[in-house]
Design an enzyme around this catalytic site. Structure first.
Site, PDB file in Angstrom:
ATOM      1  N   GLN A   1       2.609 -51.562  23.361  1.00 52.97           N
ATOM      2  CA  GLN A   1       3.641 -52.290  23.892  1.00 52.97           C
ATOM      3  C   GLN A   1       2.601 -53.544  24.904  1.00 52.97           C
ATOM      4  OE1 GLN A   1       7.163 -50.356  25.407  1.00 52.97           O
ATOM      5  NE2 GLN A   1       7.998 -52.246  26.265  1.00 52.97           N
ATOM      6  N   ASP A   2       2.212 -52.947  26.030  1.00 56.05           N
ATOM      7  CA  ASP A   2       1.422 -53.813  27.014  1.00 56.05           C
ATOM      8  C   ASP A   2       0.119 -52.792  27.345  1.00 56.05           C
ATOM      9  OD1 ASP A   2       2.426 -52.096  28.754  1.00 56.05           O
ATOM     10  OD2 ASP A   2       2.840 -53.660  30.105  1.00 56.05           O
TER      11      ASP A   2
END
Length: 217
Positions: A61-62
């Site tokens: 995701q990040d």
């Protein structure tokens, strides 16, 4: 990246001037405070794994938002940094599936054709997902679309609901999608543990006449 196959094909997927927009964003945020990963590693996933070499995509995701963790490769941290909980669970599942990997650094996977891609490529210190929705998704979606168009079979490993939403970008029927719950401690027992993504990936690659990944390297 500027003269790579990545650059040319990603550019075709994006609106005119999008690369300049990204560079302006990076100039602004890195001047304004502590951002992870270090700027020179923002594009590490596509700098380490050439498009021609991609056999597997693991979508995160990040980046990690703690000091010295993020390397620009999804889930990976340097060996001198303790493995965060999701990575601990990835390594636990790997140990149950294939064998023990001693290193927390997943660069060796990237060097074998595993694209370790986060959907967002930057994060402010201590603020998970703070850059979500600002600039990165069109860029990283373009990367997924470019890989989808490869003529060679690719395994897409999608962990958790966020990554699984990217299935709509993967339309090429010769690719394999492996999906499960996220390795986070909140969800790992809901279908991540026991999903055997590593052996399933290698079984597929071998069946297609491709070299398997040495996940323990």
């Amino acid at each position: 990246m500027q003269h790579s196959a990545w650059h040319t094909l990603i550019k075709e997927q994006l609106p005119e001037g999008y690369f300049a927009k990204i560079n302006h964003f990076l100039d602004e945020v890195y001047a304004s405070g502590t951002i992870y990963p270090p700027r020179e590693k923002v594009f590490n996933a596509i700098q380490t794994t050439d498009l021609a070499d991609v056999k597997v995509v693991i979508l995160g995701q990040d980046p990690y938002h703690g000091p010295k963790q993020a390397q620009g490769l999804s889930f990976s941290v340097p060996d001198d940094i303790p493995a965060p909980p999701s990575l601990q669970n990835i390594l636990k599942e790997l140990a149950d599936d294939i064998g023990v990997k001693e290193s927390h650094d997943l660069t060796s996977w990237a060097q074998q054709g595993v694209l370790l891609l986060n959907a967002g490529l930057t994060v402010p210190a201590g603020q998970a997902n703070a850059h979500a929705g600002l600039i990165w998704e069109p860029f990283t979606d373009a990367i997924i679309k470019v890989v989808n168009e490869k003529s060679d079979p690719v395994v897409f490993i999608l962990w958790g609901s966020y990554a699984r939403k990217k299935k709509n970008l993967i339309s090429n029927s010769q690719h394999l999608i492996i999906e499960s719950a996220h390795p986070s401690p909140l969800s790992a027992y809901r279908g991540f543990f026991g999903s055997k993504p590593f052996s399933r990936t290698n079984d597929f690659l071998v069946a297609k006449g491709l070299e398997p990944i040495n996940w323990l390297a």
